[in-house]
Write an enzyme that holds these catalytic residues in place. Structure first.
Site, PDB file in Angstrom:
ATOM      1  N   HIS A  17       0.816  -1.229   0.000  1.00 39.09           N
ATOM      2  CA  HIS A  17       0.000   0.000   0.000  1.00 39.09           C
ATOM      3  C   HIS A  17       0.848   1.277   0.000  1.00 39.09           C
ATOM      4  O   HIS A  17       0.303   2.369  -0.115  1.00 39.09           O
ATOM      5  CB  HIS A  17      -0.936   0.025   1.216  1.00 39.09           C
ATOM      6  CG  HIS A  17      -1.965  -1.065   1.197  1.00 39.09           C
ATOM      7  ND1 HIS A  17      -2.804  -1.265   0.123  1.00 39.09           N
ATOM      8  CD2 HIS A  17      -2.282  -2.018   2.106  1.00 39.09           C
ATOM      9  CE1 HIS A  17      -3.593  -2.301   0.384  1.00 39.09           C
ATOM     10  NE2 HIS A  17      -3.298  -2.785   1.568  1.00 39.09           N
ATOM     11  N   HIS A  40      -6.541  -7.057  -0.464  1.00 40.73           N
ATOM     12  CA  HIS A  40      -6.651  -5.638  -0.788  1.00 40.73           C
ATOM     13  C   HIS A  40      -5.883  -5.297  -2.065  1.00 40.73           C
ATOM     14  O   HIS A  40      -4.833  -5.888  -2.337  1.00 40.73           O
ATOM     15  CB  HIS A  40      -6.079  -4.806   0.375  1.00 40.73           C
ATOM     16  CG  HIS A  40      -6.723  -5.108   1.694  1.00 40.73           C
ATOM     17  ND1 HIS A  40      -6.161  -5.984   2.611  1.00 40.73           N
ATOM     18  CD2 HIS A  40      -7.892  -4.688   2.226  1.00 40.73           C
ATOM     19  CE1 HIS A  40      -6.959  -6.067   3.672  1.00 40.73           C
ATOM     20  NE2 HIS A  40      -8.018  -5.303   3.464  1.00 40.73           N
ATOM     21  N   ASP A  48      -4.926 -12.750   3.487  1.00 41.78           N
ATOM     22  CA  ASP A  48      -6.186 -12.241   4.029  1.00 41.78           C
ATOM     23  C   ASP A  48      -7.389 -12.474   3.119  1.00 41.78           C
ATOM     24  O   ASP A  48      -8.511 -12.094   3.466  1.00 41.78           O
ATOM     25  CB  ASP A  48      -6.068 -10.751   4.404  1.00 41.78           C
ATOM     26  CG  ASP A  48      -5.254  -9.931   3.421  1.00 41.78           C
ATOM     27  OD1 ASP A  48      -4.870 -10.471   2.372  1.00 41.78           O
ATOM     28  OD2 ASP A  48      -4.998  -8.747   3.699  1.00 41.78           O
TER      29      ASP A  48
HETATM   30 ZN   LIG Z   1      -4.351  -7.083   2.744  1.00 44.39          ZN
END
Ligand SMILES: [Zn+2]
Length: 356
Positions: free
Chosen positions: A131, A170, A257
């Site tokens: 990120h 994500h 995740d």
């Molecule tokens: Zn993640």
């Protein structure tokens, strides 16, 4: 075939307090690796990470951002944890150095393959990285370990094209930002749709810009998506694009995740789903680049599951049978129909550059 595992106890010194991104993730993973005696087997070898230099971090990050991380870490002296950015990236006194060691671990994974010590490698590092973009640490990530390892690979004389896959829950927005206008890096991310998940990006029309147009591929999966949907997208979209790109090295951001048992997850991958996903990329690497695959750890927050997923992925890299297999259910008809439509959109958006 030997697979390198890059790990160091110093990764546990990045302390985050009561936070899902905790040292327990790596403790559980290394415990399972040891319990299963993987390090005694000739298929796996433990490698010590090198420390990245600040100059190496500067390959992808702005100087001010690096300095902010250093100063924030300094402020945490005496156990007073500090927050970087919006507050979700927690730093302890040791975190700046551990972040350099995380980036260095990613570089070590590539190096060990180039030196012929191992055929593939997995850097079990923290803090994660995907990120963080050029200007900002965020989402538990300080420096973008993946982007730094890609730049390191591209410095080598015989490596001109690097393909990255990111299979965290994500969107790998930091990595995407860094390479968005480049054609020497193909970036693919599958993730839970940004309309229902952090960081709210990674849609099918984000395909890169300028010289990089067509070299970013985003597959936003609908909540509930299981292994079968992923396998179909892999064979219809990802495999053809990767084979046509013909990379000299394949790198992977592994987030555990997206497993159905993860506390943050809206997706429903199984243990074997992860293993088979990575096996697919390894097979592409076998065809394109002598099987050269280097991975780095991103998210994954139920620690016993993280351990099992990492062990399955290590077996996938080593060409061994997956030790953890669970009952996997099929995605329902609505989910299948939704993702077939998504594939049509992707083929349309990417059709200028790639043949499906
Ligand atoms: Zn993640």
């Amino acid at each position: 075939m030997v697979t390198g595992i890059i790990y160091d106890d110093r990764y546990l010194q990045h302390k985050t307090g009561h936070h899902v991104e905790s040292p327990d993730r790596l403790i559980a993973t290394m415990n399972l690796i040891k319990e299963m005696n993987l390090l005694e087997s000739s298929d796996f070898t433990l490698l010590e990470p090198k420390m990245a230099t600040v100059d190496e971090i500067k390959w992808v990050h702005d100087e001010d951002m690096i300095e902010k991380a250093r100063l924030t870490s300094l402020k945490a002296k005496g156990g007073k944890l500090q927050c970087l950015d919006l507050g979700d990236t927690v730093l302890s006194e040791e975190s700046f150095d551990v972040s350099l060691l995380a980036a260095g671990g990613a570089i070590t994974a590539v190096d060990a393959i180039l030196e012929g010590k191992v055929d593939s490698a997995f850097a079990l590092v923290r803090p994660p990285g995907h990120h963080a973009n050029q200007f900002r640490s965020s989402g538990f990530c300080v420096f973008n370990n993946m982007a730094i390892m890609a730049e390191y690979a591209l410095l080598q004389e015989n490596i001109n094209r690097v393909a990255i896959f990111d299979i965290d829950l994500h969107h790998g927005n930091g990595t995407s930002d860094i390479f968005y206008d480049r054609d020497d890096v193909l970036f693919f991310s599958s993730h839970q749709d940004g309309r229902s998940q952090y960081p709210g990006s990674g849609f099918p029309d984000e395909i890169g810009e300028g010289k990089g147009e067509g070299y970013t591929v985003n597959v936003p999966l609908a909540p509930g998506a299981k292994d079968d949907v992923v396998q179909e997208i892999f064979s219809q979209i990802i495999k053809p694009v990767f084979l046509q790109y013909d990379p000299d090295f394949i790198l992977g951001s592994i987030g555990c995740d997206a497993h159905h048992g993860d506390p943050l997850s809206g997706l429903a991958f199984s243990f074997q789903g992860y293993g088979n996903y990575v096996k697919g990329f390894k097979e592409i690497a076998d065809k394109c680049c002598n099987g050269r695959v280097a991975l780095t750890l991103e998210g994954g927050y139920r620690v016993d599951n993280v351990a099992k997923i990492v062990v399955n992925i290590l077996h996938a890299l080593a060409g061994k049978e997956l030790p953890f297999v669970e009952d996997a259910t099929a995605s329902g008809d609505n989910l299948k129909a939704y993702h077939r439509k998504l594939m049509k959109t992707l083929k349309k958006n990417l059709g200028k550059l790639w043949t499906f």
